[in-house]
Structure formats: C-alpha cells, structure tokens
Motif scaffolding. Structure first.
Motif, PDB file in Angstrom:
ATOM      1  N   LYS A 166      50.120  49.740  29.805  1.00  0.00           N
ATOM      2  CA  LYS A 166      48.687  50.010  29.652  1.00  0.00           C
ATOM      3  C   LYS A 166      47.911  48.728  29.376  1.00  0.00           C
ATOM      4  CE  LYS A 166      49.029  54.802  28.092  1.00  0.00           C
ATOM      5  NZ  LYS A 166      48.717  55.768  26.997  1.00  0.00           N
ATOM      6  N   SER A 167      48.522  47.827  28.594  1.00  0.00           N
ATOM      7  CA  SER A 167      47.855  46.543  28.312  1.00  0.00           C
ATOM      8  C   SER A 167      47.687  45.725  29.585  1.00  0.00           C
ATOM      9  CB  SER A 167      48.668  45.758  27.277  1.00  0.00           C
ATOM     10  OG  SER A 167      48.794  46.468  26.069  1.00  0.00           O
ATOM     11  N   LYS A 168      48.721  45.728  30.425  1.00  0.00           N
ATOM     12  CA  LYS A 168      48.621  45.006  31.693  1.00  0.00           C
ATOM     13  C   LYS A 168      47.524  45.594  32.566  1.00  0.00           C
ATOM     14  CE  LYS A 168      53.431  43.397  31.968  1.00  0.00           C
ATOM     15  NZ  LYS A 168      54.700  43.482  32.741  1.00  0.00           N
ATOM     16  N   GLU A 169      47.458  46.928  32.631  1.00  0.00           N
ATOM     17  CA  GLU A 169      46.415  47.569  33.432  1.00  0.00           C
ATOM     18  C   GLU A 169      45.026  47.219  32.914  1.00  0.00           C
ATOM     19  OE1 GLU A 169      47.214  51.709  33.411  1.00  0.00           O
ATOM     20  OE2 GLU A 169      49.084  51.557  34.575  1.00  0.00           O
ATOM     21  N   LEU A 170      44.885  47.197  31.570  1.00  0.00           N
ATOM     22  CA  LEU A 170      43.590  46.848  30.979  1.00  0.00           C
ATOM     23  C   LEU A 170      43.210  45.416  31.294  1.00  0.00           C
ATOM     24  CD1 LEU A 170      41.238  47.648  29.168  1.00  0.00           C
ATOM     25  CD2 LEU A 170      42.596  46.945  27.202  1.00  0.00           C
ATOM     26  N   ASP A 176      39.255  41.977  36.942  1.00  0.00           N
ATOM     27  CA  ASP A 176      38.483  42.417  38.107  1.00  0.00           C
ATOM     28  C   ASP A 176      37.000  42.528  37.765  1.00  0.00           C
ATOM     29  OD1 ASP A 176      40.845  42.528  39.501  1.00  0.00           O
ATOM     30  OD2 ASP A 176      41.104  44.689  39.260  1.00  0.00           O
ATOM     31  N   LYS A 177      36.719  43.061  36.567  1.00  0.00           N
ATOM     32  CA  LYS A 177      35.316  43.188  36.157  1.00  0.00           C
ATOM     33  C   LYS A 177      34.673  41.822  35.977  1.00  0.00           C
ATOM     34  CE  LYS A 177      31.868  45.795  34.913  1.00  0.00           C
ATOM     35  NZ  LYS A 177      31.241  46.731  35.870  1.00  0.00           N
ATOM     36  N   GLY A 178      35.422  40.876  35.385  1.00  0.00           N
ATOM     37  CA  GLY A 178      34.884  39.528  35.224  1.00  0.00           C
ATOM     38  C   GLY A 178      34.589  38.864  36.558  1.00  0.00           C
ATOM     39  N   GLU A 180      33.877  40.393  39.308  1.00  0.00           N
ATOM     40  CA  GLU A 180      32.715  41.080  39.878  1.00  0.00           C
ATOM     41  C   GLU A 180      31.419  40.564  39.271  1.00  0.00           C
ATOM     42  OE1 GLU A 180      30.979  45.635  40.383  1.00  0.00           O
ATOM     43  OE2 GLU A 180      32.917  45.264  39.410  1.00  0.00           O
ATOM     44  N   LEU A 181      31.404  40.381  37.937  1.00  0.00           N
ATOM     45  CA  LEU A 181      30.215  39.840  37.274  1.00  0.00           C
ATOM     46  C   LEU A 181      29.915  38.419  37.740  1.00  0.00           C
ATOM     47  CD1 LEU A 181      30.803  41.122  33.633  1.00  0.00           C
ATOM     48  CD2 LEU A 181      29.147  41.985  35.292  1.00  0.00           C
ATOM     49  N   LEU A 182      30.968  37.614  37.933  1.00  0.00           N
ATOM     50  CA  LEU A 182      30.773  36.251  38.403  1.00  0.00           C
ATOM     51  C   LEU A 182      30.189  36.234  39.801  1.00  0.00           C
ATOM     52  CD1 LEU A 182      31.138  33.222  37.978  1.00  0.00           C
ATOM     53  CD2 LEU A 182      33.477  33.451  38.851  1.00  0.00           C
ATOM     54  N   ARG A 183      30.673  37.114  40.672  1.00  0.00           N
ATOM     55  CA  ARG A 183      30.111  37.190  42.030  1.00  0.00           C
ATOM     56  C   ARG A 183      28.648  37.606  41.990  1.00  0.00           C
ATOM     57  NH1 ARG A 183      35.242  39.477  43.206  1.00  0.00           N
ATOM     58  NH2 ARG A 183      34.350  41.568  43.003  1.00  0.00           N
ATOM     59  N   ASN A 184      28.321  38.578  41.140  1.00  0.00           N
ATOM     60  CA  ASN A 184      26.924  39.017  41.031  1.00  0.00           C
ATOM     61  C   ASN A 184      26.039  37.895  40.499  1.00  0.00           C
ATOM     62  OD1 ASN A 184      27.641  41.555  41.936  1.00  0.00           O
ATOM     63  ND2 ASN A 184      27.889  42.409  39.882  1.00  0.00           N
ATOM     64  N   TRP A 185      26.542  37.117  39.520  1.00  0.00           N
ATOM     65  CA  TRP A 185      25.756  36.017  38.978  1.00  0.00           C
ATOM     66  C   TRP A 185      25.525  34.948  40.030  1.00  0.00           C
ATOM     67  CZ3 TRP A 185      26.508  30.801  38.282  1.00  0.00           C
ATOM     68  CH2 TRP A 185      25.576  30.154  37.474  1.00  0.00           C
TER      69      TRP A 185
END
Length: 280
Positions: A166-170, A176-178, A180-185
């Motif tokens: 579960k830790s690996k999945e998190l 992935d979220k980071g 995505e945020l970097l691409r949006n920025w």
C-alpha cells in the motif's frame, strides 16, 4: 503425482507405433510410499488423473513395482515404454534390463525442468507464501500442521507485506500527481509571465493607471495651470484667436437724414406756397 512430464511421456509411447493401445500402470499408495516416500496425490486422485489423459486407453490399478513375465503375459503387453536411464532398485541396477535384452523395451525422453521432485522443491522453496495463502483462505494452523508461533510470524509478515504494498502504491500515486502538477505549472507559466509583464511592465496597466491618476490630481489642484497649458498647446499647434470683423468692431454711422433734423416750419411753408400759387 501426475504432471505434464508424465503426459508427454505417454504421448511418446502412444505415437511410437501406429494403432497403439496404451495401458498405463499406476501403483497404489502403500507400495509407492514404501518405494519412493509420501505422495502428494493419493492413489484415487492419481488413477483419475491418468484416466483423463487423452493418450491413455486403459489404467491398470495396483500395478507392481517390478514387472515380471506373468504380468506381461496376463495383460498381453508387447512393449514396455520408459525413459532409457537405468532405474535401480534393491538387487538390480536396472529394472528394465531383461526387457531390453528381449527387445521389448521402448525408450522415451524425459521432459527437462519438470518432475515430481522439481514440483515439490518449488513448494518447499515458497513454503511460507503457501502457508500464508492457505491461512488467508480459511485453513487453520492445525490443518496445515503449523505451530502457534509460526502462525503468528506468518500473519505478521502478511500484514507487513500488505502495508508495504500500500505504501508503494501511495508513493506511485503521489509521484504521478506531482508530475501532473508540474506539467500544469509549465503549461501555465508562460501565460502567467505574460500577464505579469502586461500588468507591471514599463508600459503596463499599472503605469498607465498611475499616470492617469497624476493627471487627474494635477487638474484638481491647479485648474488655471491646466488652462495655461491648454493655451500653450494651442500656440504650439499654430492657432491664434480670430480678430473681430469690421461690422462687429465699428458701429455704422447714421445717414444725413437721420443725423440732421428738419427745421420746423420750412416744409409747411413750401407746401402752402405751392397751394397758393395754384390758386392764383
């Protein structure tokens, strides 16, 4: 234990001659446990497994470990198929030597990488994993012949592995979220810079607003100065005030009749003289 290596061996025996009727001998549990040790599948399971093999025409149950001429004649066997490696047993280095000497032996090839010993070795290698899997499926430690401490250790390892997964999945989701945020920025950064320069640059909106505010403030404090500046702007543009016209600048002189009044009595006398002359 019947596995794919046995099935391939039966296929070779079935195809060695045309129109082969293949009899497969299977030993019972008592004899197998005595000669090879404890089995994974019991005799009934092994009988059924071989019977459902497409290459087997008939299963001979309770087959002997050592073949003799009586067994060969009773079942009308023409050839015996087995791998060519010498199969030793008590009192003999090769159980099939006498069949080879009589020309009644057909050699088959073993399938590399698969045997009963190999399958058991795989299970032993991953023993804890299989114990953990069966415990999670409802088997008790007594069913699996596992002690109390071993059971608790396996359960702890299972919880630890679950938490680690579960830790690996998190972490993967956060990464992935980071990204995505970097691409949006990165996509919005150019627009942000343009808007900032448009607002705060040398010729930006803020500067125009400040200049406009200063001009309104100057007009409010000194309006005459503003008028003087307007005159200066008119002079600079070549404009001059329009001189008044002649009619507007000098008043019209009165006519002779209007300027000199007629003396009283002169006109009346002339009119009277004229009347009188006519009468005469």
């Amino acid at each position: 234990m019947f596995h794919s290596g046995h099935a391939r061996q039966l296929m070779q025996a079935k195809l060695v001659f045309p129109n082969v009727y293949l009899l497969v001998g299977v030993c019972d549990d008592k004899l197998t446990n005595k000669m090879k040790g404890r089995t994974v599948m019991n005799e009934k399971e092994r009988y059924e497994a071989v019977r459902h093999c497409r290459y087997a025409d008939e299963v001979v149950q309770n087959a002997p470990w050592f073949l003799d001429e009586d067994f060969i004649e009773r079942h009308k066997i023409d050839f015996v198929a087995h791998d060519d490696l010498p199969y030793s047993a008590a009192g003999s280095n090769d159980l099939y030597k006498w069949l080879k000497d009589k020309g009644m032996f057909v050699a088959t090839q073993r399938t590399e990488g698969i045997s009963t010993t190999d399958v058991i070795a795989r299970i032993i290698k991953d023993y804890d994993m299989y114990i953990r899997r069966n415990l999670s499926r409802g088997y008790s430690r007594r069913d699996l012949n596992v002690g109390f401490m071993k059971e608790q250790k396996i359960k702890f390892q299972e919880k630890y592995e679950t938490l680690k997964d579960k830790s690996k999945e998190l972490l993967v989701k956060m990464e992935d979220k980071g990204q995505e945020l970097l691409r949006n920025w990165q996509e919005k950064s150019a627009e942000f810079v343009d808007n900032f320069l448009e607002m705060f640059g040398r010729e930006g909106t803020i500067k125009h607003w400040i200049d406009s505010s200063k001009a309104h403030l100057v007009r409010a404090i000194s309006p005459t100065r503003q008028l003087d500046s307007d005159d200066e702007e008119d002079s600079a543009s070549g404009l001059s005030p329009t001189p008044p016209s002649d009619d507007e600048s000098s008043p019209t002189p009165p006519s002779d009749d209007e300027s000199s009044p007629t003396p009283p009595g002169d006109g009346d006398d002339e009119e009277e003289d004229g009347v009188n002359s006519n009468d005469q």
